[in-house]
Design a protein around this motif. Sequence first.
Motif, PDB file in Angstrom:
ATOM      1  N   VAL A 184       7.867   1.483   8.154  1.00 61.20           N
ATOM      2  CA  VAL A 184       8.601   2.597   7.555  1.00 61.20           C
ATOM      3  C   VAL A 184       9.618   2.044   6.562  1.00 61.20           C
ATOM      4  O   VAL A 184      10.409   1.161   6.915  1.00 61.20           O
ATOM      5  N   PRO A 185       9.635   2.522   5.326  1.00 62.40           N
ATOM      6  CA  PRO A 185      10.646   2.062   4.365  1.00 62.40           C
ATOM      7  C   PRO A 185      12.056   2.395   4.849  1.00 62.40           C
ATOM      8  O   PRO A 185      12.350   3.540   5.186  1.00 62.40           O
ATOM      9  N   ARG A 186      12.909   1.378   4.891  1.00 59.17           N
ATOM     10  CA  ARG A 186      14.291   1.571   5.328  1.00 59.17           C
ATOM     11  C   ARG A 186      15.298   1.305   4.216  1.00 59.17           C
ATOM     12  O   ARG A 186      16.459   1.697   4.333  1.00 59.17           O
ATOM     13  N   ALA A 187      14.856   0.632   3.166  1.00 61.93           N
ATOM     14  CA  ALA A 187      15.786   0.300   2.089  1.00 61.93           C
ATOM     15  C   ALA A 187      15.019   0.083   0.793  1.00 61.93           C
ATOM     16  O   ALA A 187      13.802  -0.125   0.793  1.00 61.93           O
ATOM     17  N   VAL A 188      15.775   0.147  -0.295  1.00 61.45           N
ATOM     18  CA  VAL A 188      15.233  -0.139  -1.625  1.00 61.45           C
ATOM     19  C   VAL A 188      15.839  -1.450  -2.104  1.00 61.45           C
ATOM     20  O   VAL A 188      17.064  -1.627  -2.067  1.00 61.45           O
ATOM     21  N   TRP A 189      14.975  -2.356  -2.536  1.00 65.06           N
ATOM     22  CA  TRP A 189      15.409  -3.660  -3.038  1.00 65.06           C
ATOM     23  C   TRP A 189      15.145  -3.676  -4.539  1.00 65.06           C
ATOM     24  O   TRP A 189      14.013  -3.647  -4.979  1.00 65.06           O
ATOM     25  N   ARG A 190      16.217  -3.704  -5.318  1.00 71.21           N
ATOM     26  CA  ARG A 190      16.082  -3.616  -6.771  1.00 71.21           C
ATOM     27  C   ARG A 190      16.476  -4.944  -7.421  1.00 71.21           C
ATOM     28  O   ARG A 190      17.529  -5.515  -7.116  1.00 71.21           O
ATOM     29  N   THR A 191      15.619  -5.414  -8.319  1.00 68.27           N
ATOM     30  CA  THR A 191      15.928  -6.600  -9.113  1.00 68.27           C
ATOM     31  C   THR A 191      15.976  -6.186 -10.581  1.00 68.27           C
ATOM     32  O   THR A 191      15.837  -5.006 -10.915  1.00 68.27           O
ATOM     33  N   ALA A 192      16.139  -7.159 -11.465  1.00 67.78           N
ATOM     34  CA  ALA A 192      16.211  -6.843 -12.891  1.00 67.78           C
ATOM     35  C   ALA A 192      14.878  -6.333 -13.422  1.00 67.78           C
ATOM     36  O   ALA A 192      14.842  -5.625 -14.432  1.00 67.78           O
ATOM     37  N   ARG A 193      13.774  -6.647 -12.733  1.00 66.85           N
ATOM     38  CA  ARG A 193      12.455  -6.307 -13.269  1.00 66.85           C
ATOM     39  C   ARG A 193      11.636  -5.367 -12.396  1.00 66.85           C
ATOM     40  O   ARG A 193      10.635  -4.820 -12.862  1.00 66.85           O
ATOM     41  N   ALA A 194      12.011  -5.181 -11.151  1.00 61.46           N
ATOM     42  CA  ALA A 194      11.157  -4.384 -10.265  1.00 61.46           C
ATOM     43  C   ALA A 194      11.978  -3.724  -9.171  1.00 61.46           C
ATOM     44  O   ALA A 194      13.129  -4.097  -8.904  1.00 61.46           O
ATOM     45  N   ILE A 195      11.354  -2.716  -8.534  1.00 62.39           N
ATOM     46  CA  ILE A 195      11.956  -1.997  -7.412  1.00 62.39           C
ATOM     47  C   ILE A 195      10.963  -2.037  -6.253  1.00 62.39           C
ATOM     48  O   ILE A 195       9.775  -1.731  -6.435  1.00 62.39           O
ATOM     49  N   TYR A 196      11.447  -2.393  -5.069  1.00 64.40           N
ATOM     50  CA  TYR A 196      10.568  -2.540  -3.914  1.00 64.40           C
ATOM     51  C   TYR A 196      11.073  -1.700  -2.743  1.00 64.40           C
ATOM     52  O   TYR A 196      12.284  -1.513  -2.574  1.00 64.40           O
ATOM     53  N   LEU A 197      10.132  -1.234  -1.935  1.00 71.77           N
ATOM     54  CA  LEU A 197      10.461  -0.620  -0.652  1.00 71.77           C
ATOM     55  C   LEU A 197      10.282  -1.674   0.431  1.00 71.77           C
ATOM     56  O   LEU A 197       9.258  -2.369   0.467  1.00 71.77           O
ATOM     57  N   VAL A 198      11.269  -1.783   1.328  1.00 73.61           N
ATOM     58  CA  VAL A 198      11.190  -2.772   2.402  1.00 73.61           C
ATOM     59  C   VAL A 198      11.464  -2.090   3.733  1.00 73.61           C
ATOM     60  O   VAL A 198      12.153  -1.064   3.800  1.00 73.61           O
ATOM     61  N   ASP A 199      10.907  -2.665   4.810  1.00 74.06           N
ATOM     62  CA  ASP A 199      11.192  -2.130   6.141  1.00 74.06           C
ATOM     63  C   ASP A 199      12.405  -2.833   6.730  1.00 74.06           C
ATOM     64  O   ASP A 199      13.064  -3.633   6.060  1.00 74.06           O
ATOM     65  N   GLU A 200      12.703  -2.542   8.009  1.00 75.02           N
ATOM     66  CA  GLU A 200      13.925  -3.087   8.603  1.00 75.02           C
ATOM     67  C   GLU A 200      13.876  -4.595   8.803  1.00 75.02           C
ATOM     68  O   GLU A 200      14.906  -5.238   9.005  1.00 75.02           O
ATOM     69  N   THR A 201      12.677  -5.189   8.750  1.00 71.48           N
ATOM     70  CA  THR A 201      12.560  -6.643   8.875  1.00 71.48           C
ATOM     71  C   THR A 201      12.625  -7.350   7.526  1.00 71.48           C
ATOM     72  O   THR A 201      12.617  -8.577   7.478  1.00 71.48           O
TER      73      THR A 201
END
Length: 258
Positions: free
Chosen positions: A123-140
Amino acid sequence: MRRFFWLSVGRLFLREPRPVRARFTGFRLVLRGVLLLLLVVVGFAAYAAPRSSAFKVQHVLVEGTEQLSTGEVTRLSGVSGVSLWQALPATVEARLERAPYIARAEVDVGLSRTVHIAVTERVPRAVWRTARAIYLVDETGYVIEEVSSTLRLPTIEIADAPALRVGEKVDAVHLVFLLTLYAELPDEVRPVVEKLTYSTATGYTLVSTAGWTAVLGDVERVGVKAQVLRQVLTRRRVTFVDVSSPTTPYYRTARSHR
């Protein structure tokens, strides 16, 4: 006389043995015939069973889905319409667990031409944003998906973070800080939080859509910092807060400086 003796001995030991009549010859022939027939029947069954519609998967029951649909899980499993003999549980489970949104799969193949699939999703718990991309990550910290826009999830932006691929993991230190901070924020504050940023120069900074910014500094004592920030935000209308030193917080309001 001596010659006659040795000829007699030679005939006794060197004469060809008489053929012995085999017993149960008829029974052995029948037994061989039965075994051959059984081999033919088994071979035909092994060839025909996987191709027979009577042994093909007709129903797929899926449990545990929230992010994925039943149809998506069925498609990923690859069992619809195939032979029951080809729907090996271990193989299907491994195939499903290669999908980014599926952390674990349990497969059971029944004789009623039904395959039961139970999945545990990431389950996506957070958004990880860099200068070039956006990612969905879980709690791990597992990278589930690369997306084009930010969802309403706790978001951290690290401009100089390296590019990632689905299946890799983000830095756990940053993720724990983000999730711990959000858990401590008041319910009325979370909706106006835009993102948490990080740089090696200033550390963590919380940016809101309500016009205020909060500096949190380094990774230490995140729980204490979150509690102090919570007290300031719930008591005063501020434009800037600095809780990098939580024992001596600093804040500014629209009309005064403190």
